[in-house]
Each structure stands twice: as C-alpha cells, then as structure tokens.
Design a protein around this motif. Structure first.
Motif, PDB file in Angstrom:
ATOM      1  N   THR A 273      11.687  -5.908  -7.143  1.00 16.28           N
ATOM      2  CA  THR A 273      10.419  -5.118  -7.806  1.00 16.28           C
ATOM      3  C   THR A 273      10.601  -3.579  -7.608  1.00 16.28           C
ATOM      4  OG1 THR A 273       8.027  -5.798  -6.905  1.00 16.28           O
ATOM      5  CG2 THR A 273       9.515  -4.988  -5.278  1.00 16.28           C
ATOM      6  N   PHE A 274       9.399  -3.013  -7.909  1.00 19.28           N
ATOM      7  CA  PHE A 274       8.406  -1.930  -8.286  1.00 19.28           C
ATOM      8  C   PHE A 274       8.583  -1.035  -6.649  1.00 19.28           C
ATOM      9  CE2 PHE A 274       7.571  -4.552 -12.101  1.00 19.28           C
ATOM     10  CZ  PHE A 274       8.590  -4.336 -12.647  1.00 19.28           C
ATOM     11  N   TYR A 275       7.255  -1.639  -5.992  1.00 19.68           N
ATOM     12  CA  TYR A 275       7.712  -1.023  -5.072  1.00 19.68           C
ATOM     13  C   TYR A 275       6.755  -2.232  -3.391  1.00 19.68           C
ATOM     14  CZ  TYR A 275       3.598   1.609  -2.333  1.00 19.68           C
ATOM     15  OH  TYR A 275       3.202   2.155  -1.563  1.00 19.68           O
ATOM     16  N   GLN A 276       7.159  -1.593  -2.564  1.00 17.99           N
ATOM     17  CA  GLN A 276       7.470  -2.074  -0.767  1.00 17.99           C
ATOM     18  C   GLN A 276       6.477  -1.625  -0.042  1.00 17.99           C
ATOM     19  OE1 GLN A 276       8.098  -4.811  -0.199  1.00 17.99           O
ATOM     20  NE2 GLN A 276       7.737  -4.059   2.279  1.00 17.99           N
ATOM     21  N   GLU A 277       5.221  -2.020   0.090  1.00 16.75           N
ATOM     22  CA  GLU A 277       4.193  -1.848   1.110  1.00 16.75           C
ATOM     23  C   GLU A 277       4.268  -0.787   1.847  1.00 16.75           C
ATOM     24  OE1 GLU A 277       0.772  -4.124   3.187  1.00 16.75           O
ATOM     25  OE2 GLU A 277       0.932  -5.070   1.157  1.00 16.75           O
ATOM     26  N   GLY A 278       4.164  -0.112   1.906  1.00 20.97           N
ATOM     27  CA  GLY A 278       4.696   1.486   2.959  1.00 20.97           C
ATOM     28  C   GLY A 278       5.494   2.058   3.316  1.00 20.97           C
ATOM     29  N   GLY A 279       5.224   1.970   1.931  1.00 19.04           N
ATOM     30  CA  GLY A 279       6.047   2.930   0.961  1.00 19.04           C
ATOM     31  C   GLY A 279       5.255   4.317   0.933  1.00 19.04           C
ATOM     32  N   ASN A 280       4.356   4.058   0.640  1.00 18.63           N
ATOM     33  CA  ASN A 280       3.024   4.903   0.156  1.00 18.63           C
ATOM     34  C   ASN A 280       1.966   4.815   1.348  1.00 18.63           C
ATOM     35  OD1 ASN A 280       0.872   7.127  -0.668  1.00 18.63           O
ATOM     36  ND2 ASN A 280       2.187   8.194  -1.847  1.00 18.63           N
ATOM     37  N   ALA A 281       1.871   5.440   2.294  1.00 20.42           N
ATOM     38  CA  ALA A 281       1.276   5.451   4.015  1.00 20.42           C
ATOM     39  C   ALA A 281      -0.785   5.502   2.783  1.00 20.42           C
ATOM     40  CB  ALA A 281       1.075   6.296   4.873  1.00 20.42           C
ATOM     41  N   GLU A 282      -0.999   6.219   2.223  1.00 21.35           N
ATOM     42  CA  GLU A 282      -2.359   6.793   2.001  1.00 21.35           C
ATOM     43  C   GLU A 282      -2.392   5.805   0.616  1.00 21.35           C
ATOM     44  OE1 GLU A 282      -4.839  10.561  -0.241  1.00 21.35           O
ATOM     45  OE2 GLU A 282      -2.678  10.800   0.504  1.00 21.35           O
ATOM     46  N   PHE A 283      -1.337   5.735  -0.567  1.00 25.57           N
ATOM     47  CA  PHE A 283      -2.337   4.499  -1.687  1.00 25.57           C
ATOM     48  C   PHE A 283      -2.235   2.929  -0.915  1.00 25.57           C
ATOM     49  CE2 PHE A 283       0.001   0.592  -4.140  1.00 25.57           C
ATOM     50  CZ  PHE A 283      -1.290   1.192  -5.022  1.00 25.57           C
ATOM     51  N   ASP A 284      -1.637   2.605   0.349  1.00 27.38           N
ATOM     52  CA  ASP A 284      -1.947   1.614   0.671  1.00 27.38           C
ATOM     53  C   ASP A 284      -3.537   1.270   1.679  1.00 27.38           C
ATOM     54  OD1 ASP A 284       0.608   0.976   0.207  1.00 27.38           O
ATOM     55  OD2 ASP A 284       1.915   1.059   2.226  1.00 27.38           O
ATOM     56  N   GLU A 285      -3.473   2.136   2.165  1.00 31.04           N
ATOM     57  CA  GLU A 285      -4.868   2.210   3.383  1.00 31.04           C
ATOM     58  C   GLU A 285      -5.988   2.513   2.235  1.00 31.04           C
ATOM     59  OE1 GLU A 285      -6.859   4.882   6.185  1.00 31.04           O
ATOM     60  OE2 GLU A 285      -4.919   5.976   5.518  1.00 31.04           O
ATOM     61  N   GLY A 286      -5.526   2.941   1.194  1.00 35.44           N
ATOM     62  CA  GLY A 286      -7.201   3.256   0.281  1.00 35.44           C
ATOM     63  C   GLY A 286      -6.942   2.067  -0.587  1.00 35.44           C
ATOM     64  N   MET A 287      -6.314   1.287  -1.486  1.00 38.43           N
ATOM     65  CA  MET A 287      -6.044  -0.223  -2.447  1.00 38.43           C
ATOM     66  C   MET A 287      -5.796  -1.015  -1.347  1.00 38.43           C
ATOM     67  SD  MET A 287      -4.934  -1.138  -5.142  1.00 38.43           S
ATOM     68  CE  MET A 287      -5.327  -2.228  -5.523  1.00 38.43           C
ATOM     69  N   LYS A 288      -5.845  -1.631   0.010  1.00 40.68           N
ATOM     70  CA  LYS A 288      -6.724  -2.246   1.154  1.00 40.68           C
ATOM     71  C   LYS A 288      -7.821  -1.856   1.256  1.00 40.68           C
ATOM     72  CE  LYS A 288      -2.094  -3.353   3.593  1.00 40.68           C
ATOM     73  NZ  LYS A 288      -2.195  -5.409   3.392  1.00 40.68           N
ATOM     74  N   GLY A 289      -8.451  -0.861   1.594  1.00 41.69           N
ATOM     75  CA  GLY A 289     -10.339  -0.579   1.659  1.00 41.69           C
ATOM     76  C   GLY A 289     -10.175  -1.046   0.026  1.00 41.69           C
ATOM     77  N   TYR A 290     -10.345  -0.996  -1.076  1.00 40.95           N
ATOM     78  CA  TYR A 290     -10.594  -1.066  -2.167  1.00 40.95           C
ATOM     79  C   TYR A 290     -10.795  -2.627  -2.339  1.00 40.95           C
ATOM     80  CZ  TYR A 290     -11.699  -1.381  -7.299  1.00 40.95           C
ATOM     81  OH  TYR A 290     -12.323  -2.087  -8.289  1.00 40.95           O
ATOM     82  N   ILE A 291      -9.347  -3.090  -1.884  1.00 41.53           N
ATOM     83  CA  ILE A 291     -10.236  -4.108  -2.332  1.00 41.53           C
ATOM     84  C   ILE A 291     -10.784  -5.451  -1.044  1.00 41.53           C
ATOM     85  CG2 ILE A 291      -8.291  -6.651  -1.735  1.00 41.53           C
ATOM     86  CD1 ILE A 291      -5.939  -4.607  -2.917  1.00 41.53           C
ATOM     87  N   ASN A 292     -10.924  -5.101   0.136  1.00 40.95           N
ATOM     88  CA  ASN A 292     -11.945  -5.381   1.156  1.00 40.95           C
ATOM     89  C   ASN A 292     -12.818  -5.128   0.682  1.00 40.95           C
ATOM     90  OD1 ASN A 292      -9.853  -6.890   2.330  1.00 40.95           O
ATOM     91  ND2 ASN A 292      -8.943  -5.125   3.680  1.00 40.95           N
TER      92      ASN A 292
END
Length: 387
Positions: A273-292
C-alpha cells in the motif's frame, strides 16, 4: 525537453480548439472523478474523503495575488468503463481546472480521451496501471505503478514465505487486476517460481472452485489483485474451506472492508500500500476527527475511523493540484497542465516529483502490512522496495 515541448504545443492547440472555461469570479473548480458505486465504490469513497478533508482545511487558493474559493465538483463514474466517460464529460462541461482520480485504472483509461479532447489535465491518485499515463501529456499520477508493485509483492512472497508456487486469480476484463497479476507473475517466475493463473468473469460471487484449485495445486501463496467486493467474498469462502495458504494482494485490499471480512477468521492476509496509519500523527488525528465529525463521512469510510491509504493519497493529490494552479498563475486548464510537470510537493505519503517521460511520480517504496484477524486492525510489516 522534448516531452515538455510537446505538452506546450498540445496545450496551445487545445486552447485554440476549445473556449477557455468561464469561472465564477471568485471560484476555481477541481473535478473529482471517482466511483461512489459499483465494485470499487468503497475505495472511491475513501479516496474522495481524503480530497474533501484537504479541501475543508484549505478551501482557497491564491492566484497572482488574488484569493479564490476552491470548489470540488464530484462525479460518480460508477466503477464502469462504459459509464465513466459520461461522468468525465460532465466535469469538462463544468469547466474544471484539473481532475483528480480515479480509484480504478480501467475507468481512468476509459476517460482519458475525454479529458484530452476537453483540454483538461487529470491526475491519478491510486490508479497504478502504466497505461493511464503512457503515451500522453495530460494524465499525471502520484502513486507507484504496477510493474513496481508486482515486483515488490513477488519479492515479498519469495523472502517471507520462500514461495516456489503461486496461485494468481484475476478478474477478466479488469485492467488493474490483469495488469498487477501479470507483473507479479512475471517477477515471480524470474525468481524461479511457478505460477498457476486463472480468471473469473464479471458478476462472479462463487470462488469456491478457485480456492479448491489453489489448495489442490499446493500453492505457497494465493495472489488475488481484485476489488474489495470480490476480496471480501474470497476471504469468507477461503476461511470456510479452511485454506491455510497466505493471501496476498495489492493496494485495493488496503481497506477496512477487508479487515471486517477477515476479523475472527483463521486466514493470513498481506497487502502492499501507499501509507501506513501512524506515518503522520497530525494527519491521522485530523483525518479521524473529520471522519468522526460527520455521519456521512463515517459511512463513506466503511463505518469506522480506520485511515485508508487511498484517503492519505487523496489528501496529497488535492495539495499537488493547488501547487499546480498556483504555479500556473491561472485557473486555465492548459496552463495548469503545463505547470504540473515541474511541481514538487512533500506530502504525508512522501515527496511527489513527476518524471519527464510520462508524468508519473518517482516512487521507490511500498508499505507492507498484514491483517490482525483478532483486533480487526492492520499491523505494519515493513517497507519493501526493489533491489
């Protein structure tokens, strides 16, 4: 640069042949050409989510000192090579400056001439078949390609499982499936392995005979680069037949659809794959917040907040598009097309730099992960390249 000169000439010809789109005084349109239905609907929705999240963070772009709103013009290509061109035509008619997509190489290839004739550049996000960009100057791409991904997977099978025999199952008429199956098989055979290849037709839902064939052949790995819809059925039926052969696939299997199908089952699944969750903490936090924060977004992400690599790639694609618009100093598609050749962008999935041959991003690493069937989450295995 010959390629660049050709692009300039083609851009000039396109401007001469077609009227420059009329934009609202304060708006630039970015087309999103993705499946929201059909076999690849789940992946298309997740790729679109990454684009939408990026747009929510950066809803404007500055062009020659003036700030413009950025509007996403989203169409459903229905995962269909037949229906996709109509969706592409709609984007051209709407006057977009650039198109992002599609999840699925076949629908990208099917729409290519529509974008070319309409004078609109397109940028593939995760469509990995070489034919998407080959021989043209209007279709770019930010992901790695199947010759690379297929070789990475073959090397992994050889190193991880000491595999000597691979069963390869692909979907008839699917450019992505057939392409990745071909490149894996080629690389696996070059390593001294044996390949048993079979195909299944459109609309097939019974994979029992293929699983039986793989077991009877005593294959060391079961490789199936197919849609998430077909993959979920394969996983279910492989588990019910007690298949112990490790299952491998490319980027399409990197989805919570796969995790949900595998949870609680005695199966082994490995994907590139292209990306592993945990690769960019800021992106992960923001993306999860957006989804939720939005029930529709969460539903489009498969019902939870697992971050799909295609969402991260969609996020990066949006910002690459903005860089091209800024570099062009214009919303004119011909100017954006020319500017794309020299765009460089450091994204959450790595640096994007396009080659001068086909407009493909120069990628040399893939992430390998495996499904934890107890927790229902992906576990990072490692980075894999080509020696």
């Amino acid at each position: 640069m010959k390629k660049k000169l050709m692009s300039v000439l083609m851009a000039a010809a396109m401007v001469a042949a077609t009227a420059v789109p009329t934009f609202a005084a304060d708006t630039v349109k970015i087309g999103v050409y993705e499946p929201a239905s059909g076999d690849n609907g789940a992946g298309g929705k997740q790729e679109t989510l990454g684009i939408q999240y990026a747009n929510s963070l950066t809803p404007t772009v500055e062009i020659d000192g003036t700030e413009y709103n950025v509007e996403l013009d989203i169409v459903d290509n229905e995962s269909s090579n037949d229906k996709g061109p109509s969706a592409a035509s709609q984007l051209v008619s709407d006057g977009v400056s650039i198109v992002l997509g599609s999840y699925g190489s076949g629908v990208s290839i099917a729409a290519s001439d529509i974008f070319k004739d309409g004078g609109v550049p397109a940028m593939g996000v995760t469509c990995t078949n070489p034919q998407v960009t080959q021989g043209n100057t209007h279709y770019f791409r930010i992901c790695f390609l199947d010759p690379f991904q297929g070789t990475v997977l073959a090397n992994f099978a050889n190193e991880k499982f000491e595999a000597k025999k691979a069963y390869v199952l692909t979907k008839l008429g699917d450019d992505y499936s057939a392409g990745l199956g071909h490149y894996f098989s080629k690389a696996f055979e070059e390593l001294g392995g044996e390949v048993i290849a079979e195909t299944f037709p459109e609309g097939n839902s019974d994979f029992a005979s293929y699983i039986t064939s793989a077991k009877n052949a005593e294959a060391d790995v079961f490789f199936a680069p197919v849609s998430t819809e077909a993959a979920a059925l394969i996983i279910e039926q492989a588990a019910s037949q007690g298949m112990e052969i490790p299952m491998m696939a490319g980027d399409t299997w990197d989805s919570n659809v796969i995790l949900n199908a595998a949870k609680g089952k005695d199966v082994q699944i490995y994907v590139t794959t292209f990306y592993q969750e945990g690769g960019n903490a800021e992106f992960d936090e923001g993306m999860k917040g957006y989804i939720n924060s939005d029930s529709t977004a969460k539903a489009n992400n498969g019902g939870d907040d697992t971050i799909a690599a295609v969402s991260a790639m969609g996020f990066d694609a949006y910002y690459v598009a903005l860089e091209a618009i800024k570099a062009a100093g214009s919303a004119d598609p011909a100017a954006v097309n020319e500017a794309l050749w020299n765009v460089e962008y450091d994204g959450v999935c790595g640096k994007v730099v396009f080659d001068s041959e086909n407009g493909d991003a120069q990628r040399d690493t893939a992430y390998v992960k495996t499904a934890n069937t107890e927790s229902g989450a992906w576990e990072f295995v490692g980075e894999q390249g080509i020696n």
